[in-house]
Design a protein around this motif. Sequence first.
Motif, PDB file in Angstrom:
ATOM      1  N   GLY A 180       0.802  -1.078  -0.093  1.00  8.47           N
ATOM      2  CA  GLY A 180       0.163  -0.230   0.164  1.00  8.47           C
ATOM      3  C   GLY A 180       0.975   1.289   0.031  1.00  8.47           C
ATOM      4  N   ASP A 181       0.164   2.271  -0.226  1.00  7.45           N
ATOM      5  CA  ASP A 181       0.878   3.727   0.151  1.00  7.45           C
ATOM      6  C   ASP A 181       1.840   3.724   1.434  1.00  7.45           C
ATOM      7  OD1 ASP A 181       1.419   6.347  -0.562  1.00  7.45           O
ATOM      8  OD2 ASP A 181       0.418   6.771   1.304  1.00  7.45           O
ATOM      9  N   MET A 182       3.150   3.848   1.243  1.00  2.00           N
ATOM     10  CA  MET A 182       4.079   4.125   2.303  1.00  2.00           C
ATOM     11  C   MET A 182       3.576   5.018   3.304  1.00  2.00           C
ATOM     12  SD  MET A 182       6.763   2.606   3.904  1.00  2.00           S
ATOM     13  CE  MET A 182       7.512   1.550   2.501  1.00  2.00           C
ATOM     14  N   TYR A 183       3.208   6.069   2.901  1.00  3.43           N
ATOM     15  CA  TYR A 183       2.876   7.250   3.731  1.00  3.43           C
ATOM     16  C   TYR A 183       1.721   6.686   4.709  1.00  3.43           C
ATOM     17  CZ  TYR A 183       0.779  11.581   5.519  1.00  3.43           C
ATOM     18  OH  TYR A 183      -0.023  12.404   6.114  1.00  3.43           O
ATOM     19  N   THR A 184       0.577   6.057   4.010  1.00  3.11           N
ATOM     20  CA  THR A 184      -0.452   5.787   4.808  1.00  3.11           C
ATOM     21  C   THR A 184      -0.101   4.764   5.697  1.00  3.11           C
ATOM     22  OG1 THR A 184      -1.932   6.347   3.062  1.00  3.11           O
ATOM     23  CG2 THR A 184      -2.837   4.678   4.432  1.00  3.11           C
ATOM     24  N   ALA A 185       0.749   3.868   5.155  1.00  2.00           N
ATOM     25  CA  ALA A 185       1.149   2.607   6.207  1.00  2.00           C
ATOM     26  C   ALA A 185       1.956   3.249   7.390  1.00  2.00           C
ATOM     27  CB  ALA A 185       2.111   1.424   5.449  1.00  2.00           C
ATOM     28  N   LEU A 186       2.790   3.887   6.998  1.00  5.96           N
ATOM     29  CA  LEU A 186       3.734   4.615   8.415  1.00  5.96           C
ATOM     30  C   LEU A 186       2.761   5.445   9.384  1.00  5.96           C
ATOM     31  CD1 LEU A 186       7.021   5.556   6.783  1.00  5.96           C
ATOM     32  CD2 LEU A 186       6.686   3.309   8.095  1.00  5.96           C
TER      33      LEU A 186
END
Length: 428
Positions: free
Chosen positions: A69-75
């Motif tokens: 998934g989107d890395m920003y959203t994941a973090l």
Amino acid sequence: MRLAEIFERVVGPDAPIRFTAYDGSTAGDPDSGTALHVRTPVAVNYLAQSPNAVGLTRAYVSGHLDLEGDMYTALSTMAEFAFAEGVNLSVADAAAIVRSVGWVKFVNRVAPPPQEVTPSRLASMGWRHTRRRDAEAIHHHYDVSNRFYEMVLGESMTYTCAVFDDEDGRLDRVGADDGALESAQFRKYELVARKLGLTEGMRLLDVGCGWGGMVLHAAREHGVKATGVTLSKEQAEWASKRIAQEGLGDLAEVRHMDYRDVPDGTFDRISSIGLTEHVGAANLDAYFASLYDKLVPGGRLLNHCITRPRNDLPRMNTKGVINRYVFPDGELEGPGELQVAMNDAGFEIRHQENLREHYALTLRHWGANLEQNWDEAVHEVGEGTARVWRLYMAGCVLGFEKDVVQLHQILGAKLDGTVSGMPLRPQY
């Protein structure tokens, strides 16, 4: 006990993330667009030995753990429930991990990925911020590949915070390839030029000049004779070629040298854009004194750098992810500390500005560029290094948005007697 059960014990059964593991177990929200997949026992080994962001980074960079998934959203999602302060495992949970992974694999430490700069490796280079160690730290981060940086940074090859207006700063323009980032980087250089009051015929020194963006802007847009210095040989070579291509060789030059070796008393203006982070708190006084000495009376310095939001917060985490994987020996000061050091060196402080939100936007654009060029980037620098950058940039977006870090421009004047040479109401 299977890994999904351990995951639920650590983060709770309602984590808004999909969890899968090599042992076939699953947990979390099966419909979540964010997924954490533990691919091999090595990932568990990394996390067991460093149950924090370092362990997670090692597992991800080495490919033993995947974040989908989107890395920003994941973090952003993960930061709310795990790894922020470290995972506290009970004795029973630790024993379950040992049984799952196998005792031999658990007790035998796995070496960090080659992208990590370990404290022992840095220590072998000598004392912090000696010339040799500074050069090696810069080499680690900036001499990755000029082609890689072209893919990530875009046409301007500018690896510092851009300055957006309301139109260019719209989130729907991130990744749109419509020139918003290039316009914002031009706007940043022009902001620096206006604060410095650049006019034709002036002599500008840009310390830590990167690929020469400020040098080129000053020469092209203002007729300034501009000199840039960088510790990165690859940057200097790239910048020299760009200067020749633009026919600016009579005004602009970039040298591969330490800023400490630049002669004193020869420049009307100095820009320091993204260098102070590499100087170190113990060397701030000497740094600003050196720049003061390189200016003629009536000269100005514009210092642009990442800062801590408060002066009383720790300057660095030598064991953290950023120091190990991105900026070895990096140190951040609060804006008040920087102003005091500039003031004590003799500068009169004339202006200060925080561009925190602008850096979050800049990083979003760089991250989008990396994703759009992912396959070529992996081919250029390897998947491990590309993963470092994906993780680092998304994490830094969060850092600037959440006010963990800031970005300050501070303008100082070297008085000519008591005359600052500043207009009464500057137009920035």
